[in-house]
Design a protein around this motif. Structure first.
Motif, mmCIF file in Angstrom:
data_model
loop_
_atom_site.group_PDB
_atom_site.id
_atom_site.type_symbol
_atom_site.label_atom_id
_atom_site.label_comp_id
_atom_site.label_asym_id
_atom_site.label_seq_id
_atom_site.Cartn_x
_atom_site.Cartn_y
_atom_site.Cartn_z
ATOM 1 N N LYS A 56 38.527 0.344 -23.643
ATOM 2 C CA LYS A 56 37.440 0.019 -24.932
ATOM 3 C C LYS A 56 35.881 0.716 -24.960
ATOM 4 C CE LYS A 56 37.650 -1.822 -28.701
ATOM 5 N NZ LYS A 56 38.278 -1.177 -29.506
ATOM 6 N N ASP A 59 35.391 4.693 -24.894
ATOM 7 C CA ASP A 59 35.500 4.388 -26.183
ATOM 8 C C ASP A 59 34.234 4.079 -26.838
ATOM 9 O OD1 ASP A 59 38.388 5.647 -25.317
ATOM 10 O OD2 ASP A 59 39.586 3.639 -26.339
ATOM 11 N N GLN A 60 33.325 3.212 -26.444
ATOM 12 C CA GLN A 60 32.324 3.235 -26.910
ATOM 13 C C GLN A 60 30.909 4.058 -26.760
ATOM 14 O OE1 GLN A 60 31.810 -0.910 -27.695
ATOM 15 N NE2 GLN A 60 33.426 -1.474 -28.731
#
Length: 80
Positions: A56, A59-60
């Motif tokens: 996560k 992805d950011q």
């Protein structure tokens, strides 16, 4: 004459933190100021949760330390 007490936000949120939160500016390689100390925090979590967190974050485009600082400050400022 009494001076107003500083708010929690003023104490916890120096300019570097404000720049990080508001502009996404991260001071790379910043060392603690004189008198400050870094704290190591360990949180036991399952390996699967840790792997999901890293996915996560990637992805950011964030690192784990950056994200943790942001989450910690969000938590501290919630009631401030």
């Amino acid at each position: 004459m009494k001076h107003p007490r500083p708010s929690l936000r003023e104490i916890v949120r120096p300019p570097q933190i404000s720049d990080f939160i508001e502009k996404g500016v991260v001071t790379i390689g910043a060392s603690p100021a004189q008198g400050d100390q870094e704290i190591d925090l360990r949180v036991p979590i399952p390996a699967e949760l840790y792997e999901a967190l890293l996915v996560k974050l990637s992805d950011q485009g964030k690192t784990l330390p950056e994200s943790f600082r942001e989450m910690l400050l969000d938590f501290l400022m919630k009631d401030a």
